[in-house]
Motif scaffolding. Structure first.
Motif, mmCIF file in Angstrom:
data_model
loop_
_atom_site.group_PDB
_atom_site.id
_atom_site.type_symbol
_atom_site.label_atom_id
_atom_site.label_comp_id
_atom_site.label_asym_id
_atom_site.label_seq_id
_atom_site.Cartn_x
_atom_site.Cartn_y
_atom_site.Cartn_z
ATOM 1 N N ARG A 236 -10.897 1.330 -0.512
ATOM 2 C CA ARG A 236 -10.481 0.609 -0.150
ATOM 3 C C ARG A 236 -10.847 -0.683 -0.213
ATOM 4 N NH1 ARG A 236 -12.671 2.909 5.740
ATOM 5 N NH2 ARG A 236 -15.073 2.973 4.275
ATOM 6 N N LEU B 290 -6.324 3.088 -6.712
ATOM 7 C CA LEU B 290 -5.912 4.142 -6.120
ATOM 8 C C LEU B 290 -5.585 5.608 -7.115
ATOM 9 C CD1 LEU B 290 -3.222 3.458 -4.007
ATOM 10 C CD2 LEU B 290 -5.210 4.522 -3.746
ATOM 11 N N ALA C 110 -3.368 -2.246 -5.636
ATOM 12 C CA ALA C 110 -4.242 -0.966 -5.165
ATOM 13 C C ALA C 110 -3.794 0.004 -5.573
ATOM 14 C CB ALA C 110 -3.115 -0.465 -3.453
ATOM 15 N N LEU D 137 0.912 -1.405 -0.099
ATOM 16 C CA LEU D 137 0.484 -0.004 -0.143
ATOM 17 C C LEU D 137 0.786 0.964 -0.069
ATOM 18 C CD1 LEU D 137 -2.803 1.453 0.406
ATOM 19 C CD2 LEU D 137 -2.587 1.063 2.486
ATOM 20 N N ILE E 299 -8.422 -1.760 -2.386
ATOM 21 C CA ILE E 299 -7.111 -2.644 -1.674
ATOM 22 C C ILE E 299 -6.973 -3.931 -1.342
ATOM 23 C CG2 ILE E 299 -5.825 -2.079 0.448
ATOM 24 C CD1 ILE E 299 -6.041 1.371 -0.780
ATOM 25 N N LEU F 108 -7.917 7.295 0.555
ATOM 26 C CA LEU F 108 -8.421 5.765 1.090
ATOM 27 C C LEU F 108 -9.706 5.401 0.772
ATOM 28 C CD1 LEU F 108 -4.577 6.100 3.363
ATOM 29 C CD2 LEU F 108 -5.334 4.707 1.595
#
Length: 328
Positions: A235, A204, A200, A107, A238, A231
């Motif tokens: 989420r 993002l 991730a 992350l 991720i 985030l």
């Protein structure tokens, strides 16, 4: 000339038997829908076939050993004793620890590449991270055996045990062999890091730029913008990347086999040698001494399949709980 009923003129002007564009489109849509449906049904069908075949092959061993197959760690093919508890615990411990180690690092790499790095640095570092996924697992195993294991045995494990409080924990007790559950988890963490980081990073990068600019425009710092605006939106994705890494860790074989120690006993600490279900199958499948031994290995495969399905189901529930409303 007399006009016919309302709506009949277009049909009268249409040549009989002519295939119209509308009919061709409808036929193409139906064919495409049929093909995509068959493709979608192929996945659960293949999964069902694999599950049935494994269950049938594992049935003799499960009938012979009963519940002791999952409650004991005694594995002695010469006496017909097969207990997979040690391998199951080793699989879960190494995989979960690998995710705990690789998840935050992946992350951090993804956040750096999407929100902090320059274009040139992003290109170079992103390529190097992706390159980790292209390295064969046997290479990771060799590196772990000849570099990581001696380092753990001579430096890391004694240093941890010498710490005032942490060294007294049961997790770090026992002789420092080097080959251990910790070594297996560290190798797995390196192997699954690029998978988690890649997912991730894509998630993002998909966060709307306006969301970032709005947070900065309201006076948020770069970290506050990431924490409060980026985030939460990313989420679910991720967590999906973490699930992908967990699935990769549960099924990894050769690299873990070379560093985990391959001992059937129930591990007493992270420093103790252990076994994983995939490693057990890989080590003994070609040397199975009888039908019962082969069936027991298939039962281990069935247990690994069950653990994988349960882990993915739990992860899917977690994704549903933390998902941002309106985002899937």
């Amino acid at each position: 000339m007399t006009a016919g009923p309302a709506g009949s003129a277009p049909n009268a002007l249409r040549p009989a038997g002519r295939v119209t564009r509308w009919s061709r489109t409808t036929l193409g849509d139906r064919i495409f829908a049929l093909i995509t449906t068959l493709c979608a049904l192929a996945v659960p069908t293949l999964l069902a076939i694999v599950a049935v075949e494994v269950a049938v092959a594992a049935a003799p061993a499960l009938r012979s050993t009963g519940l002791s197959f999952v409650t004991t760690s005694v594995w002695d093919p010469s006496r017909g004793q097969f207990g997979a508890l040690g391998a199951a615990v080793g699989t879960i411990v190494t995989s979960v620890l690998a995710v705990l180690l690789a998840g935050p690092l992946a992350l951090g790499v993804a956040l750096f590449l999407t929100d902090f790095a320059t274009e040139r640095v992003r290109t170079v570092v992103g390529y190097l991270v992706d390159l980790l996924a292209a390295i064969p697992s046997i290479v990771y195993g060799l590196w772990g055996l000849f570099v990581l294991v001696p380092l753990l045995r001579t430096d890391v494990m004694p240093a941890i045990q010498a710490l005032p409080f942490i060294g007294q924990w049961r997790l770090f007790q026992g002789p420092a062999y080097g080959t251990s559950l910790l070594a297996g988890a560290l190798v797995l963490a390196i192997m699954i890091l690029p998978y988690i980081a890649a997912v991730a990073r894509e998630v993002l990068a998909a966060v709307p730029r306006a969301q970032r600019e709005a947070a900065l425009g309201l006076g948020a710092t770069r970290w506050e913008m990431v924490r409060d605006a980026v985030l939460p939106w990313a989420r679910p994705g991720i967590i999906g990347g973490v699930v992908l890494g967990l699935g990769r860790a549960l099924g990894e074989t050769m690299a873990v086999t070379m560093v985990v120690g391959n001992r059937h006993d129930l591990p007493s600490s992270l420093f103790a040698p252990g076994y994983t279900m995939a490693s057990l199958i890989a080590n003994e499948f070609s040397e199975a001494s009888g039908d019962l031994h082969l069936s027991a290995l298939m039962a281990v495969g069935a247990l690994l399949l069950i653990v994988t399905v349960i882990a993915n189901a739990i992860a899917r529930l977690l994704v549903g709980r933390v998902a941002v409303p309106g985002v899937r």
